[in-house]
Design a protein around this motif. Sequence first.
Motif, PDB file in Angstrom:
ATOM      1  N   THR A  59       0.825  -1.212   0.000  1.00 27.83           N
ATOM      2  CA  THR A  59       0.000   0.000   0.000  1.00 27.83           C
ATOM      3  C   THR A  59       0.856   1.257   0.000  1.00 27.83           C
ATOM      4  O   THR A  59       0.562   2.216  -0.718  1.00 27.83           O
ATOM      5  N   PHE A  79      -6.868  -3.117   3.102  1.00 25.71           N
ATOM      6  CA  PHE A  79      -5.773  -2.946   2.148  1.00 25.71           C
ATOM      7  C   PHE A  79      -6.267  -3.230   0.732  1.00 25.71           C
ATOM      8  O   PHE A  79      -5.891  -2.527  -0.217  1.00 25.71           O
ATOM      9  N   ASN A  83      -6.216  -0.263  -1.895  1.00 21.47           N
ATOM     10  CA  ASN A  83      -5.293  -0.376  -3.027  1.00 21.47           C
ATOM     11  C   ASN A  83      -6.004  -0.159  -4.357  1.00 21.47           C
ATOM     12  O   ASN A  83      -5.427   0.387  -5.307  1.00 21.47           O
TER      13      ASN A  83
END
Length: 494
Positions: free
Chosen positions: A126, A331, A335
């Motif tokens: 990330t 995440f 992302n």
Amino acid sequence: MTDQSTFPDPTYRDTVLAPLFEGVKAHYAAHMGAINRAHLVMLVETGILSASDGAALARALTEIDAEVEIPKLTYTGEHEDYFFLVEAELRARLGDLGGALHTARSRNDMDHTLFKLALRSRGAETQALVLALAEALIAKAEAERDTLIVAYTHGQPAQPTTFGHYLSAAAEVLLRDAARLDAALEGLEHCPMGAAAITTSGFAIDRHRVAELLGFDGPLRNSYGCIASVDYVTGLYSALKLVFLHLGRVVQDMAFWSSFEVGQLYVPNALVQVSSIMPQKRNPVPIEHMRHLASVTCGRCDMVVNTMHNTPFTDMNDSEGEVQQAGYAAFESGNRVLRLLAAMVPQCGIRADRVQANADAACVTITELADTLVREEGLTFRRAHEVAAATAKSVIAQAAPLSDGFEAFSAAFTAQEGRAPGLDAAGYGAAVSAKSFVARRDRFGGPAPTVLDAAFAAYRAEYCELRDVLESRQARWRAADTARDGAFAQVLEG
């Protein structure tokens, strides 16, 4: 009372243990293998296990890695969790020696080490995407340094600035978010292994060696804190949330600017969907997806942090398997936002015609007319403001651009001051020019070209520093993988 029941209760198995086992399969298996190997190397190097016992355990671990197809495993309840499954496999091959690998460790220190390993890889991915977006914002800001836009406050046209100035502000916030995320990632760089259940061990273990073999910067000092502290979780998800909370505001501006009524942001056809029924519509729906995915990411981060609220400062499941597994979704959704925004920003453009139309309709340069009257006519700002306000009111009533308002200005000035203005038509035109407005704002942090050039250099320096820190960490992890493989091979040879 005689209790004839056996562990696990079928409902407990199905509602808790089986889902946890699936999570281990998906996220932890590779890290479990790394921990087993690092711990075994340390036990042999310190003499806690003999070289021959270490070699036997190493062979068995290698066989398990080769023979056990983790994705195909189904939880049966025979073993409480993945950790006990591995130990059972070792004991099936080695007898009682199979239990020696667990010397001087606990599921407690193993779990938190697993979580840190899983989080640091996700966090690094990330952070790399955050920095890629920052670089894209800086590059686009440089390219659009002189591109005029109308800046809005309270949802209303306010003043002219440049697209480069706006994007620089977004990049500056993102770089601060990247610095916060970097600090949170640093909180993952200390290893809990060796804390055992909570107080370390009576064996002469080498915590620093295990940390080194797993790529950590060192061991986490306090063994109680290794098990009880969850600030590595709360700190990371708090920092992660801020990235998407702040980006969501920029995305919302993109939605507003690309609306039909404002229209100053042009989204290319590749990022526009056409209505299924209204052929005239251009729907920049990727913006909506980014907005809701950013909000979903914030909510997922809040879920993790809020789960830690009012929990005891000790070992507890509230900070472990299911919460950690659920948190990984933050995440994933985050992302997606970062990738899409980094792809979209370079492709978007500013419609100069809409900027000019909105600037004319709203008299966005009127502040500079007031400032000019202060500098060149000797008026106080309040008196100058009143002349400027009367001028704006007059041209808006006539639906005329401010640049055509010299006569209205002259009349307002004369009515208030009792004299004709010294400012002639050319001077007036310069005062209400958007380009001149921007050029005059050459103070530190302003939109003037020379000021922005200095800002770009500063942003690139910050970007490079954060990138270098991330790459240094990743290089340490790769070196640790190589060192661990080599040390394990030596143990395997006996």
